[in-house]
Design an enzyme around this catalytic site. Structure first.
Site, PDB file in Angstrom:
ATOM      1  N   CYS A 142       0.830  -1.214   0.000  1.00  0.00           N
ATOM      2  CA  CYS A 142       0.000   0.000   0.000  1.00  0.00           C
ATOM      3  C   CYS A 142       0.866   1.266   0.000  1.00  0.00           C
ATOM      4  O   CYS A 142       1.569   1.524  -0.973  1.00  0.00           O
ATOM      5  CB  CYS A 142      -0.984  -0.040   1.161  1.00  0.00           C
ATOM      6  SG  CYS A 142      -2.376   1.124   0.940  1.00  0.00           S
ATOM      7  N   LYS A 163     -12.054   7.752  -2.245  1.00  0.00           N
ATOM      8  CA  LYS A 163     -11.240   6.657  -1.723  1.00  0.00           C
ATOM      9  C   LYS A 163     -11.517   5.361  -2.479  1.00  0.00           C
ATOM     10  O   LYS A 163     -12.675   5.010  -2.732  1.00  0.00           O
ATOM     11  CB  LYS A 163     -11.547   6.461  -0.230  1.00  0.00           C
ATOM     12  CG  LYS A 163     -10.710   5.391   0.450  1.00  0.00           C
ATOM     13  CD  LYS A 163     -11.061   5.299   1.931  1.00  0.00           C
ATOM     14  CE  LYS A 163     -10.211   4.254   2.649  1.00  0.00           C
ATOM     15  NZ  LYS A 163     -10.539   4.146   4.093  1.00  0.00           N
ATOM     16  N   SER A 192      -7.757  -0.062   0.044  1.00  0.00           N
ATOM     17  CA  SER A 192      -8.199   0.967   0.988  1.00  0.00           C
ATOM     18  C   SER A 192      -7.185   2.102   0.933  1.00  0.00           C
ATOM     19  O   SER A 192      -6.244   2.153   1.720  1.00  0.00           O
ATOM     20  CB  SER A 192      -8.304   0.391   2.406  1.00  0.00           C
ATOM     21  OG  SER A 192      -8.706   1.383   3.325  1.00  0.00           O
ATOM     22  N   HIS A 235      -4.220  -4.834  -0.171  1.00  0.00           N
ATOM     23  CA  HIS A 235      -4.023  -5.486   1.123  1.00  0.00           C
ATOM     24  C   HIS A 235      -4.475  -6.936   1.080  1.00  0.00           C
ATOM     25  O   HIS A 235      -5.503  -7.302   1.658  1.00  0.00           O
ATOM     26  CB  HIS A 235      -4.811  -4.739   2.206  1.00  0.00           C
ATOM     27  CG  HIS A 235      -4.270  -3.383   2.536  1.00  0.00           C
ATOM     28  ND1 HIS A 235      -3.205  -3.194   3.385  1.00  0.00           N
ATOM     29  CD2 HIS A 235      -4.649  -2.155   2.113  1.00  0.00           C
ATOM     30  CE1 HIS A 235      -2.952  -1.900   3.501  1.00  0.00           C
ATOM     31  NE2 HIS A 235      -3.799  -1.255   2.736  1.00  0.00           N
ATOM     32  N   GLU A 237      -3.286  -9.138   2.748  1.00  0.00           N
ATOM     33  CA  GLU A 237      -3.169  -9.647   4.120  1.00  0.00           C
ATOM     34  C   GLU A 237      -4.402  -9.389   4.976  1.00  0.00           C
ATOM     35  O   GLU A 237      -4.525  -9.945   6.072  1.00  0.00           O
ATOM     36  CB  GLU A 237      -1.935  -9.032   4.801  1.00  0.00           C
ATOM     37  CG  GLU A 237      -2.113  -7.625   5.339  1.00  0.00           C
ATOM     38  CD  GLU A 237      -2.032  -6.522   4.305  1.00  0.00           C
ATOM     39  OE1 GLU A 237      -2.080  -5.334   4.675  1.00  0.00           O
ATOM     40  OE2 GLU A 237      -1.906  -6.840   3.097  1.00  0.00           O
ATOM     41  N   ARG A 249     -15.872   2.488  11.509  1.00  0.00           N
ATOM     42  CA  ARG A 249     -15.118   3.553  12.182  1.00  0.00           C
ATOM     43  C   ARG A 249     -15.330   4.890  11.477  1.00  0.00           C
ATOM     44  O   ARG A 249     -15.630   5.906  12.111  1.00  0.00           O
ATOM     45  CB  ARG A 249     -13.629   3.194  12.181  1.00  0.00           C
ATOM     46  CG  ARG A 249     -12.712   4.246  12.785  1.00  0.00           C
ATOM     47  CD  ARG A 249     -11.282   4.037  12.310  1.00  0.00           C
ATOM     48  NE  ARG A 249     -11.154   4.250  10.874  1.00  0.00           N
ATOM     49  CZ  ARG A 249     -10.132   3.810  10.130  1.00  0.00           C
ATOM     50  NH1 ARG A 249      -9.165   3.103  10.698  1.00  0.00           N
ATOM     51  NH2 ARG A 249     -10.086   4.058   8.826  1.00  0.00           N
TER      52      ARG A 249
END
Length: 305
Positions: A142, A163, A192, A235, A237, A249
């Site tokens: 990232c 985003k 992200s 990502h 992972e 969030r």
């Protein structure tokens, strides 16, 4: 074979409950095996979550792997207990004379800043340069991927109007590469981020190979130096609930947050995530460890150059 981890690392108990074989240093010292040494520079805010995500993927191999966590001297994390950092992380200065078979450098929540404005830019670029002759193969994830491409090759990042957030289908451009052994023609990858790397900028550098991309999320994986460097914009992972946690969030503090693309069942947060990337994530990390670390690294780790 298991992963070899520092005694009392929180991830050990979490992963044992998932039937993942890990062992602490005390037990590992009784085995007469030269483990692969992987160092992780963890720049993510919530360290323990990222540790667990990466260890889960590194465990999917028959090789014994010793994991070491590196931290920056010039940055103190605010979302991880200082006791955890002191117990499990070591400064770059302590590790700079050592060599490692593999390295992972994570993303960081600073991508909307210019690189030179990041307060730890000088230290992290020193680590980038150090990795070139102290590590056999390095994964940049990232923001680290963007930063590494900029530092080494002058590739710019471009801010997005919105985003890039969700799960995106990726096309494999070089299916015969060992990193993609066992892959299907397409695979999914979580994204992200607020910025992007563009194909046209990669193509200006013959040292870089764009090996996976998406018609929607753009550049996905770039390889350099014959696999000694991989730059991954997303990502792989991520655990199944990571994007869900990010969405909730942000939704609680802002009104302009979009539901992650192609993530929830029927795009309904109430129905939970639809997990579509985990098999290829495990395969990617296994292939990296096997073909670009284990088969490429010298038995005498001090011979890495």
């Amino acid at each position: 074979m298991p992963l070899r981890l520092p005694d009392q690392l929180p991830a050990i108990e979490l992963l044992k409950r998932e039937n993942i074989f890990v062992m602490d240093d005390t037990r590992a010292h009784s085995q007469d095996i030269r483990p692969l040494r992987i160092v992780v520079l963890n720049l993510m805010p919530i360290k323990i979550t990222t540790e667990t995500d990466l260890i889960r993927l590194l465990s999917n191999t028959p090789l014994q792997i010793e994991v070491c966590f590196m931290k920056l001297r010039s940055h103190t994390p605010s979302h991880t207990p200082i006791e955890h950092m002191m117990m499990f992380y070591r400064d770059f200065e302590e590790l700079r004379k050592q060599k490692f078979d593999g390295m992972i450098i994570t993303g960081a929540p600073v991508e909307q800043m210019e690189y030179e404005q990041v307060k730890y830019w000088d230290e992290i670029t020193e680590i980038f340069q150090w990795a070139r002759n102290h590590v056999t193969s390095t994964l940049y994830i990232c923001w680290a991927a963007q930063a590494g491409l900029y530092y080494y090759y002058g590739v710019p990042k471009h801010q997005l109007d919105q985003k890039m957030f969700g799960i995106y289908e990726q096309d494999i451009l070089f299916p015969r590469l060992p990193i993609f052994r066992g892959f299907d023609d397409k695979f999914m990858m979580p994204q992200s981020r607020h910025s992007e790397i563009r194909r046209a900028d990669i193509e200006k550098h013959e040292e870089l190979s764009l090996i996976a991309e998406s018609p929607q999320s753009g550049v996905s994986i770039v390889m350099a130096r014959g696999g000694r460097e991989f730059f991954i914009t997303g990502h792989l992972e991520y655990a199944p609930n990571t994007l869900d946690n990010e969405y909730k969030r942000d939704r609680d503090i802002r009104s302009d947050v979009s539901v992650p693309y192609n993530y929830y069942r029927d795009d309904d947060p109430a129905q939970g995530p639809k997990v579509t990337w985990r098999a290829h994530a495990n395969l990617f990390y296994s292939n990296w460890i096997n073909y670009y670390v284990y088969q490429a690294t010298p038995y005498d780790i001090n011979m890495i150059e």
